[in-house]
Design a protein around this motif. Structure first.
Motif, PDB file in Angstrom:
ATOM      1  N   MET A   1       0.815  -1.174   0.000  1.00 20.43           N
ATOM      2  CA  MET A   1       0.000   0.000   0.000  1.00 20.43           C
ATOM      3  C   MET A   1       0.872   1.256   0.000  1.00 20.43           C
ATOM      4  O   MET A   1       0.528   2.248  -0.642  1.00 20.43           O
ATOM      5  N   THR A   2       1.988   1.217   0.703  1.00 18.95           N
ATOM      6  CA  THR A   2       2.883   2.372   0.761  1.00 18.95           C
ATOM      7  C   THR A   2       3.408   2.704  -0.623  1.00 18.95           C
ATOM      8  O   THR A   2       3.496   3.879  -0.997  1.00 18.95           O
ATOM      9  N   GLU A   3       3.744   1.684  -1.398  1.00 16.10           N
ATOM     10  CA  GLU A   3       4.255   1.917  -2.754  1.00 16.10           C
ATOM     11  C   GLU A   3       3.170   2.491  -3.667  1.00 16.10           C
ATOM     12  O   GLU A   3       3.419   3.395  -4.452  1.00 16.10           O
ATOM     13  N   ILE A   4       1.951   1.990  -3.527  1.00 20.15           N
ATOM     14  CA  ILE A   4       0.837   2.520  -4.329  1.00 20.15           C
ATOM     15  C   ILE A   4       0.606   3.989  -3.983  1.00 20.15           C
ATOM     16  O   ILE A   4       0.415   4.824  -4.865  1.00 20.15           O
ATOM     17  N   GLU A   5       0.659   4.311  -2.690  1.00 25.54           N
ATOM     18  CA  GLU A   5       0.477   5.702  -2.276  1.00 25.54           C
ATOM     19  C   GLU A   5       1.579   6.586  -2.855  1.00 25.54           C
ATOM     20  O   GLU A   5       1.309   7.672  -3.371  1.00 25.54           O
ATOM     21  N   ALA A   6       2.815   6.124  -2.799  1.00 26.25           N
ATOM     22  CA  ALA A   6       3.934   6.902  -3.339  1.00 26.25           C
ATOM     23  C   ALA A   6       3.763   7.131  -4.831  1.00 26.25           C
ATOM     24  O   ALA A   6       4.012   8.237  -5.339  1.00 26.25           O
ATOM     25  N   GLN A   7       3.324   6.102  -5.542  1.00 22.31           N
ATOM     26  CA  GLN A   7       3.096   6.254  -6.981  1.00 22.31           C
ATOM     27  C   GLN A   7       1.959   7.231  -7.253  1.00 22.31           C
ATOM     28  O   GLN A   7       2.043   8.063  -8.154  1.00 22.31           O
ATOM     29  N   ALA A   8       0.896   7.132  -6.483  1.00 20.77           N
ATOM     30  CA  ALA A   8      -0.253   8.018  -6.674  1.00 20.77           C
ATOM     31  C   ALA A   8       0.139   9.470  -6.422  1.00 20.77           C
ATOM     32  O   ALA A   8      -0.303  10.377  -7.130  1.00 20.77           O
ATOM     33  N   LEU A   9       0.986   9.703  -5.434  1.00 22.64           N
ATOM     34  CA  LEU A   9       1.400  11.068  -5.114  1.00 22.64           C
ATOM     35  C   LEU A   9       2.283  11.684  -6.198  1.00 22.64           C
ATOM     36  O   LEU A   9       2.424  12.899  -6.259  1.00 22.64           O
ATOM     37  N   ARG A  10       2.846  10.853  -7.052  1.00 24.51           N
ATOM     38  CA  ARG A  10       3.652  11.368  -8.166  1.00 24.51           C
ATOM     39  C   ARG A  10       2.799  11.751  -9.368  1.00 24.51           C
ATOM     40  O   ARG A  10       3.301  12.356 -10.304  1.00 24.51           O
ATOM     41  N   LEU A  11       1.515  11.415  -9.350  1.00 21.39           N
ATOM     42  CA  LEU A  11       0.627  11.773 -10.455  1.00 21.39           C
ATOM     43  C   LEU A  11       0.396  13.278 -10.468  1.00 21.39           C
ATOM     44  O   LEU A  11       0.434  13.928  -9.422  1.00 21.39           O
ATOM     45  N   PRO A  12       0.107  13.840 -11.646  1.00 19.33           N
ATOM     46  CA  PRO A  12      -0.282  15.252 -11.700  1.00 19.33           C
ATOM     47  C   PRO A  12      -1.567  15.472 -10.898  1.00 19.33           C
ATOM     48  O   PRO A  12      -2.357  14.547 -10.673  1.00 19.33           O
ATOM     49  N   ASP A  13      -1.773  16.713 -10.446  1.00 13.52           N
ATOM     50  CA  ASP A  13      -2.923  17.041  -9.589  1.00 13.52           C
ATOM     51  C   ASP A  13      -4.246  16.533 -10.156  1.00 13.52           C
ATOM     52  O   ASP A  13      -5.049  15.941  -9.433  1.00 13.52           O
TER      53      ASP A  13
END
Length: 67
Positions: A1-13
């Motif tokens: 889940m931590t990795e998914i969150e990190a990836q999601a936070l790298r998405l554009p707004d």
């Protein structure tokens, strides 16, 4: 889940917002009122009638929201 969150936070707004909306829509309703919240709104309205100082102005709301 931590990795998914990190990836999601790298998405554009915009993409993060769409993802967040999709995730929220996928959850069951946590708060569900049979009357759609009308009773709660009426209670709060009556509270404000009794004590207008319990409310806030639009400017106060915006300031609190910005914090």
């Amino acid at each position: 889940m931590t990795e998914i969150e990190a990836q999601a936070l790298r998405l554009p707004d915009g993409q993060r917002a769409v993802l967040a909306a999709h995730l929220l829509d996928s959850l069951p309703a946590v708060l569900h009122d049979d009357d759609g919240g009308i009773a709660e709104a009426m209670l709060r309205d009556a509270e404000l009638d009794r004590d207008p100082s319990a409310g806030m102005t639009l400017e106060e709301f915006k300031a609190a929201f910005d914090r």
